[in-house]
Design an enzyme around this catalytic site. Structure first.
Site, PDB file in Angstrom:
ATOM      1  N   ILE A 169       3.599   5.358  -7.239  1.00 56.23           N
ATOM      2  CA  ILE A 169       2.901   4.317  -6.489  1.00 56.23           C
ATOM      3  C   ILE A 169       1.497   4.777  -6.141  1.00 56.23           C
ATOM      4  CG2 ILE A 169       3.005   2.792  -4.481  1.00 56.23           C
ATOM      5  CD1 ILE A 169       5.326   2.426  -6.410  1.00 56.23           C
ATOM      6  N   ASP A 175       6.704   6.199   0.924  1.00 55.53           N
ATOM      7  CA  ASP A 175       6.484   6.630   2.305  1.00 55.53           C
ATOM      8  C   ASP A 175       7.370   7.809   2.695  1.00 55.53           C
ATOM      9  OD1 ASP A 175       4.430   4.924   2.845  1.00 55.53           O
ATOM     10  OD2 ASP A 175       5.562   3.564   4.132  1.00 55.53           O
ATOM     11  N   LYS A 198       8.390  -1.096  11.312  1.00 53.88           N
ATOM     12  CA  LYS A 198       6.975  -1.427  11.493  1.00 53.88           C
ATOM     13  C   LYS A 198       6.440  -2.217  10.308  1.00 53.88           C
ATOM     14  CE  LYS A 198       3.658   1.175  10.159  1.00 53.88           C
ATOM     15  NZ  LYS A 198       2.555   2.126   9.906  1.00 53.88           N
ATOM     16  N   CYS A 219      -4.566   4.539   6.558  1.00 55.67           N
ATOM     17  CA  CYS A 219      -4.381   5.903   6.075  1.00 55.67           C
ATOM     18  C   CYS A 219      -5.220   6.150   4.826  1.00 55.67           C
ATOM     19  CB  CYS A 219      -2.901   6.156   5.768  1.00 55.67           C
ATOM     20  SG  CYS A 219      -1.883   6.243   7.248  1.00 55.67           S
ATOM     21  N   PRO A 278      -6.513  -0.531  -3.866  1.00 50.99           N
ATOM     22  CA  PRO A 278      -7.374  -1.705  -3.930  1.00 50.99           C
ATOM     23  C   PRO A 278      -6.665  -2.964  -3.452  1.00 50.99           C
ATOM     24  CG  PRO A 278      -6.512  -1.193  -6.105  1.00 50.99           C
ATOM     25  CD  PRO A 278      -6.037  -0.101  -5.195  1.00 50.99           C
ATOM     26  N   VAL A 279      -7.455  -4.020  -3.267  1.00 54.37           N
ATOM     27  CA  VAL A 279      -6.914  -5.317  -2.851  1.00 54.37           C
ATOM     28  C   VAL A 279      -7.080  -6.329  -3.972  1.00 54.37           C
ATOM     29  CG1 VAL A 279      -7.272  -4.877  -0.397  1.00 54.37           C
ATOM     30  CG2 VAL A 279      -9.105  -5.933  -1.743  1.00 54.37           C
ATOM     31  N   ASP A 280      -7.231  -5.861  -5.200  1.00 52.45           N
ATOM     32  CA  ASP A 280      -7.480  -6.781  -6.307  1.00 52.45           C
ATOM     33  C   ASP A 280      -6.336  -7.759  -6.526  1.00 52.45           C
ATOM     34  OD1 ASP A 280      -6.117  -4.338  -7.171  1.00 52.45           O
ATOM     35  OD2 ASP A 280      -6.179  -5.199  -9.180  1.00 52.45           O
ATOM     36  N   ARG A 308      -4.605  -0.861   7.566  1.00 47.34           N
ATOM     37  CA  ARG A 308      -4.643  -1.633   6.327  1.00 47.34           C
ATOM     38  C   ARG A 308      -3.798  -2.902   6.400  1.00 47.34           C
ATOM     39  NH1 ARG A 308      -5.793  -1.065   0.959  1.00 47.34           N
ATOM     40  NH2 ARG A 308      -4.389  -2.116  -0.491  1.00 47.34           N
TER      41      ARG A 308
END
Length: 425
Positions: free
Chosen positions: A328, A306, A25, A119, A125-127, A95
């Protein structure tokens, strides 16, 4: 009263049998986003039929993609971009859909994407996405929960990430694949990133350094179409291996990439389990007396974050003391409280989880994210007695045909409806 679906698990049966691993996925989603880059037809062979994939396809259709399923093969084509806005009702569900930002910017010259959802564990963040696009020459701003970007020329430049980032690396690769050029420093090396690079190369981009911290990509003025097969899902494979270990069973996985699972296989071997590995298969046989071990989730080729919750569930069944750290997502422990309801002895202090293994018992529990759900399934399969797992929605986002595949391995599981009290007006 209303009803909701729950997964009913009667624990205590060792998993035994053979399983073919489905495609990944986490590789399929960025590759689907990359289909926006070309007006030519694309065929993806063996695509996972998961809720997250369906959400991504809904988003692509909104943006202009036409698609059709043929069994497990997916045909896509985006003759033109009809909208450069990725709305919250779709991006908010997952996301990974945020990754269309770079593809829209490359193909249409602008992209407008709502704050990502998915999730809810830790702060993600997306910085680094923003840093990458700005370093490549895009104008980027945020307003009212939507990220905007535009360009006046093909994006090019050198991006030095603050830390390896899967999403940021993929975002930058998509942004320059159509006529741009970039060097990415501290790029992520995960197999899913490499798979995206191979797909972009199929379309006509030049990509060097995949699987290393420095990736160079030179886009083409126009990308072509093609046919591509997505890599096997290492997280699904790892989940079933840990389930077999927790139930003290035996399992043969086919259609797998063992080299993508080195960190997990090493832990299982050190725990005392028997493993045989071929080019595309793994044979596993559990020891009745496994040893505890330490898990430290970190960037590939380290132990996958994960699989950290699922490994925690397994270790909760192993006599002795284990420890778990996630480098992480240090706060990725939404599964801990639910495992405790099943009798697990878990102690979280200073972001270090100590696990004292013991026999678990069935309980009513709730999945709060995809991999926490996987952890609860593994725990329930090994537990004494019956469990009911709420949050089937999350399981269906990450595990295709989970109930049927577990049943094929001898597990006593089924989906059923459970009454739920409705909130008053």
């Amino acid at each position: 009263m209303g009803v909701s679906r729950v997964l009913y698990v009667e624990g205590g049966t060792p998993l035994k049998g053979e399983l073919r691993v489905y495609p990944a996925k986490n590789a399929a989603l960025p590759i689907l986003a990359a289909s926006l880059l070309t007006p030519e037809p694309i065929t993806l062979v063996e695509v996972p039929r998961l809720r997250d994939v369906e959400v991504m396809l809904e988003l692509l259709a909104h943006l202009g993609t036409q698609y059709a399923w043929e069994g497990r093969t997916l045909h896509l084509q985006t003759p033109e971009i009809k909208s450069t806005h990725a709305p919250y009702e779709l991006v908010g569900q997952m996301r990974a859909s945020f990754i269309v930002w770079g593809a829209l910017l490359a193909r249409a010259g602008e992209g407008h994407v709502s704050m990502p959802g998915g999730c809810a564990f830790g702060f993600r963040p997306v910085d680094q996405h923003i840093k990458a696009l700005e370093a490549l020459g895009a104008e980027v701003w945020e307003e009212d929960g939507t990220f905007h970007a535009r360009r006046t020329r093909p994006l090019s430049g050198r991006v030095v990430f603050d830390l390896p980032t899967v999403g940021g690396t993929e975002q930058a690769m998509l942004a320059v694949a159509l006529g741009g050029e970039a060097t990415l420093v501290q790029a992520a090396v995960e197999p899913e990133v490499v798979d995206l690079g191979h797909f972009l190369a199929l379309l006509g981009a030049e990509v060097e350094g995949l699987g290393s911290p420095i990736v160079r990509i030179k886009g083409a003025p126009r990308l072509k179409g093609g046919t591509y097969r997505i890599i096997p899902d290492r997280i699904e494979a790892g989940t079933y291996l840990l389930a077999a270990a927790a139930t003290r069973g035996s399992l043969t996985l086919e259609g797998v990439r063992p080299d993508h699972l080195d960190a997990l296989l090493d832990k299982l071997w050190r725990s005392g389990h028997r493993l045989e590995v071929g080019e595309d298969w793994i044979r596993f046989r559990a020891t009745p007396d496994p040893a505890p071990f330490h898990v430290e989730a970190r960037e590939y080729p380290g132990f996958p974050t994960d699989l950290q919750p699922i490994a925690t569930a397994y270790l909760a069944t192993v006599p002795g003391q284990s420890t778990v750290v996630d480098r992480i997502y240090p706060d990725r422990f939404t599964h801990v409280g639910e495992l405790a309801r099943m009798g697990a002895e878990l102690y979280l202090r200073d972001r270090i989880l100590t696990v004292q293994g013991r026999r678990l018992h069935g309980a009513q529990v709730k999945a709060l994210d995809i991999r926490a759900g996987g952890a609860l399934v593994v725990a329930a399969l090994s537990a004494e007695g019956a469990s009911e797992i709420e949050g089937v929605y999350f399981l269906e986002r990450g595990y295709e045909h989970l109930t049927e595949r577990l049943q094929a391995l001898g597990a006593r599981v089924h989906l059923r409806e459970s009454p739920v009290a409705l909130a008053a007006d």
